[in-house]
Design an enzyme around this catalytic site. Structure first.
Site, PDB file in Angstrom:
ATOM      1  N   GLN A 181      -0.792 -15.377  -1.933  1.00  0.00           N
ATOM      2  CA  GLN A 181      -1.951 -15.005  -1.119  1.00  0.00           C
ATOM      3  C   GLN A 181      -3.252 -15.081  -1.911  1.00  0.00           C
ATOM      4  OE1 GLN A 181      -1.280 -11.802   1.957  1.00  0.00           O
ATOM      5  NE2 GLN A 181       0.455 -11.297   0.617  1.00  0.00           N
TER       6      GLN A 181
ATOM      7  N   THR B 137       0.836  -1.205   0.000  1.00  0.00           N
ATOM      8  CA  THR B 137       0.000   0.000   0.000  1.00  0.00           C
ATOM      9  C   THR B 137       0.869   1.252   0.000  1.00  0.00           C
ATOM     10  OG1 THR B 137      -1.718  -1.196   1.218  1.00  0.00           O
ATOM     11  CG2 THR B 137      -1.873   1.202   1.178  1.00  0.00           C
TER      12      THR B 137
ATOM     13  N   ARG C 171      -0.253 -13.542   9.425  1.00  0.00           N
ATOM     14  CA  ARG C 171      -1.040 -12.561  10.191  1.00  0.00           C
ATOM     15  C   ARG C 171      -0.360 -12.265  11.527  1.00  0.00           C
ATOM     16  NH1 ARG C 171      -2.509 -10.351   6.486  1.00  0.00           N
ATOM     17  NH2 ARG C 171      -1.175 -11.867   5.446  1.00  0.00           N
TER      18      ARG C 171
ATOM     19  N   ASP D 208      -4.557  -3.074  -7.389  1.00  0.00           N
ATOM     20  CA  ASP D 208      -4.159  -3.689  -6.122  1.00  0.00           C
ATOM     21  C   ASP D 208      -4.697  -5.119  -6.060  1.00  0.00           C
ATOM     22  OD1 ASP D 208      -3.148  -3.974  -3.591  1.00  0.00           O
ATOM     23  OD2 ASP D 208      -4.783  -2.908  -2.601  1.00  0.00           O
ATOM     24  N   GLU D 209      -4.027  -5.983  -5.296  1.00  0.00           N
ATOM     25  CA  GLU D 209      -4.459  -7.381  -5.093  1.00  0.00           C
ATOM     26  C   GLU D 209      -4.785  -8.062  -6.421  1.00  0.00           C
ATOM     27  OE1 GLU D 209      -4.030  -8.600  -2.298  1.00  0.00           O
ATOM     28  OE2 GLU D 209      -4.565  -7.262  -0.663  1.00  0.00           O
TER      29      GLU D 209
END
Length: 761
Positions: free
Chosen positions: A259, A39, A613, A227-228
């Site tokens: 991911q 980001t 995480r 993004d992603e």
């Protein structure tokens, strides 16, 4: 060498982040590992384009998948414009989700393909309602609306090529669904309405057919950021790459195929490779591998997991962070023991670390059905918790429906419970019929149960109404008889067969699979209750459940809660301590992935996401015995993902009195993983100091705990009054079985349970 250009201070970026920020022309692929600052790269690149390259914000597009991610990027850019780039106004940068972008485009140019500017957008509920109406008009089962909705959506999101002929794709699978889809699209067209899938499909159609719209957006969006990218589906890839970027070809895709965990909703992790192939000679690739989130030992474990996937671009996460505590492996004798371990560990860590709050802990699970035991333990110990991305166990519809049947059986006067399930499963008892029954009961003074089960009373109703109500009345009578003869667990199994819930949830959807697993988990909880309270009845069980479902506002303050979540729901989040539970074959990886390479690799990516995480501490737990798929199973195998990182079940060497006491009483195993490939299977002195399983701090001093004796009366903050029946263990870690007046018998740690000793009168 890092530099400062204009008023944007780039010194915050590392060399790997800086390179794609400064490389502004052509097609770029940035593979960004977990916690590597993607980001930051996106926002600094946009700021650099505006502040240094003189690109008008109006000509920049940034697309992401969630409103949260879009807000975060906007906030970061806004902070730059106020602090470091006073002359920059980033408000004109088009930054949104895919669907929001498409809505704006269609509002502007949708009339070029016959879509009115004031079109309505159908939610999933409205979509299903329209499908139900179409099915009803064709005299088909309306219960299939959910299944049809999912299959129609899947066909729309996976179609490729110039025609986007999803109807033809559906016809190859099921001609009946294809016909329903045609009728569904025609009906939406009449209503000037679009569903979420249509937003993208129709935008592509508009850009292809309207030269004016296409030229407008191709000229406007000179610099595109995605993004992603691993989460894009076929049509999103087509829309973004093949049309919008076709003129200037200045596009940066940021993603991480490690991911990619959303294939079940149409995401194509392979789009990253498609992107490389699509821009062939002009694409430039960058890697972000420095992780700012986790400790070295956590990242080493994550890397050992993901390297077993073959369909990936090679990368290796690393960090300058400290080594940190060893990841801890924990083998429980039973799933209830697993929950005990996790909750006691949370309490011990929180008490030992003053900077820890409950919100620093997360319990991550592969499937939603496993939350029950952890929720119940949180309530038993007065721990604040929140279900992230879903409902609390006893708030789920299928659970509330079953409990309503139990309530009306235990208490025939519970008309509210009767009204909840009178048409569940569907029996053709509509609102009009229900209102007739309600009105009759008001006038006659009879309660609903008596009216339905008494032949001489029900016969006073109109014959057509009696015909509709009779099957439900028969079920009520059968349940009354069964409740006398069966335990609450066996009664519920009988209920599930009687109303044929297997058929109700027979459609092959993830939602139905989840509901069936939730019902099985409910029965598992009932069996635990019966085991602890062998002489209990249905009413006593419901009384206990009411204590778990009675909302406690104190336990629901979001900022102070332990997070309990599926791994999918936790994507994008991070926590100081993560408990990754239920690491067993058939659960994680999920059973259907066992013989499917593509699904198994996605399960492994999901494991990688879960591990990354964690910032400071990671616990990986599994149980040798669990109520699974409707039966209690023993000698369950640990997940192959544990084996892949070198874990071998082995009886641990017990190094202190606490551990000896804990294991001798609870029959569990604890293991710590070192950063080497060969893992240690003991609790080292170093791991104790760094947060391993050392002596846990106690809530009370030893002399205070000594007052809790067999026969003593105690009061629990949630469950009220009780009597201690047994005590096991040593003062540093003792458990008591307590007979509560309303909650039945519970086994609680005296060190952490919110108990007050009552003085004898």
């Amino acid at each position: 060498m890092q530099e400062k250009l204009s008023n944007i201070d780039l010194s915050i970026l590392n060399e790997s982040q800086l390179a794609p920020v400064l490389d502004t022309e052509g097609a770029l692929l940035v593979t960004a590992g977990a916690g590597s600052g993607k980001t930051r790269v996106l926002t600094y690149r946009i700021a650099h384009l505006v502040a240094d390259k003189g690109i008008a914000p109006y000509n920049i597009l940034a697309i992401t998948f969630t409103n949260k991610a879009a807000r975060e990027m906007k906030e970061r850019l806004h902070s730059m414009s106020g602090d470091t780039c006073n002359f920059c106004d980033f408000s004109a940068v088009w930054m949104s989700t895919f669907h929001s972008m498409c809505v704006s485009m269609l509002r502007k140019f949708g009339d070029h393909i016959g879509i009115g500017k004031n079109f309505s957008i159908y939610s999933d509920v409205e979509k299903k309602n329209l499908l139900k109406q179409i099915l009803k008009d064709r005299k088909m089962e309306t219960d299939k609306a959910t299944e049809y909705s999912i299959k129609i959506s899947s066909a729309k999101n996976s179609c490729r090529g110039d025609g986007f002929d999803y109807i033809a794709d559906l016809e190859e699978i099921d001609s009946e669904i294809a016909e329903i889809c045609k009728l569904y699209d025609l009906e939406k067209e009449k209503l000037n309405s679009l569903d979420f899938d249509d937003l993208i499909i129709k935008t592509i159609e508009m850009l292809k057919e309207s030269e004016v719209a296409r030229e407008h957006y191709q000229e406007r969006f000179r610099y595109i950021h995605i993004d992603e990218f691993q989460d894009t589906n076929n049509i999103q890839y087509w829309l973004l790459v093949k049309i919008l970027a076709d003129k200037h070809k200045n596009i940066m895709a940021v993603g991480d195929e490690d991911q990619g965990i959303y294939s079940w909703r149409g995401a194509m992790v392979g789009n990253i490779r498609e992107f490389i192939n699509g821009f062939n000679n002009i694409i430039k690739q960058y890697k972000l591998e420095q992780n700012y989130r986790s400790t070295k030992k956590i990242l080493n474990l994550a890397n050992r997991i993901i390297k077993n996937n073959t369909e990936r671009l090679e990368k290796n996460l690393w960090t300058k962070n400290e080594d940190g505590a060893d990841p801890v492996f924990f083998e429980a004798r039973a799933d209830s023991d697993e929950a005990d371990f996790v909750i006691n560990r949370i309490e011990s860590l929180k008490r030992a670390n003053s900077h820890y709050e409950y919100c620093d802990f997360a319990i991550l699970l592969r499937i939603n059905a496993l939350t029950r035991s952890f929720e119940e333990r949180c309530i038993q110990y007065g721990i604040k918790y929140k279900i992230t991305g879903g409902f609390k166990f006893y708030d789920r519809k299928e659970i509330k429906d079953i409990l309503a049947y139990l309530r009306l059986t235990a208490n025939p006067q519970d008309s509210e419970a009767i009204l909840r399930v009178i048409n569940f499963p569907k029996r053709g008892i509509g609102d009009t019929a229900v209102q007739q029954l309600v009105n009759f009961c008001k006038i006659s003074g009879q309660n609903m149960f008596e009216t339905l089960t008494s032949p001489h009373i029900i016969s006073e109703l109109p014959p057509n109404l009696v015909k509709k109500l009779q099957p439900f009345a028969t079920i009520l009578q059968l349940l009354q008889k069964a409740a006398v003869e069966l335990t609450v667990a066996d009664f519920t199994k009988y209920l599930v067969r009687l109303i044929d819930l297997k058929e109700v949830f027979s459609a092959d959807t993830a939602e139905n699979e989840g509901r069936k697993e939730n019902i099985k988990e409910l029965i598992s909880g009932m069996e635990e209750f019966v085991k602890r309270n062998p002489d209990s009845n249905l009413g006593e069980y419901l009384q206990t459940v009411s204590l778990y479902t009675d909302s406690d506002e104190e336990l629901e303050v979001a900022g102070e809660c332990v997070q309990i979540a599926t791994i999918h729901s936790a994507k994008g989040l991070e926590f100081k301590t993560v408990f990754l539970c239920g690491l067993e074959e058939q659960i994680f990886p999920i059973s259907r992935a066992s013989d499917n390479k593509a699904e198994l690799e996605e399960e492994r990516r999901l494991m990688y996401v879960a591990v990354t995480r964690a910032r400071e501490r990671l616990f990986l737990t599994y149980s040798k015995s669990r109520f699974l798929h409707g039966a209690r199973r023993y000698e369950i195998q640990p997940s192959r993902f544990l084996t892949e990182v070198g874990y071998v079940p082995q009886k641990p060497k017990l190094e202190n009195s606490f551990e000896k006491n804990y294991f001798n009483n609870k029959h569990k195993g604890l293991y710590n993983a070192s950063q080497n490939n060969t893992l240690s299977h003991r609790t080292s002195e170093n791991s104790i100091k760094s947060g391993g399983f050392g002596h846990l701090p106690t809530k009370n001093r030893t002399e205070e705990l000594s007052k809790f004796t067999i026969g003593a009366r105690v009061e629990h903050r949630k469950f009220g009054l009780g009597t201690i029946a047994t005590i096991t263990g040593e003062p540093s870690n003792c458990f008591a079985e307590i007979d509560f007046e309303y909650a039945g018998r519970l086994n609680l740690s005296l060190n952490y349970a919110p108990l007050k000793l009552l003085e004898e009168e």
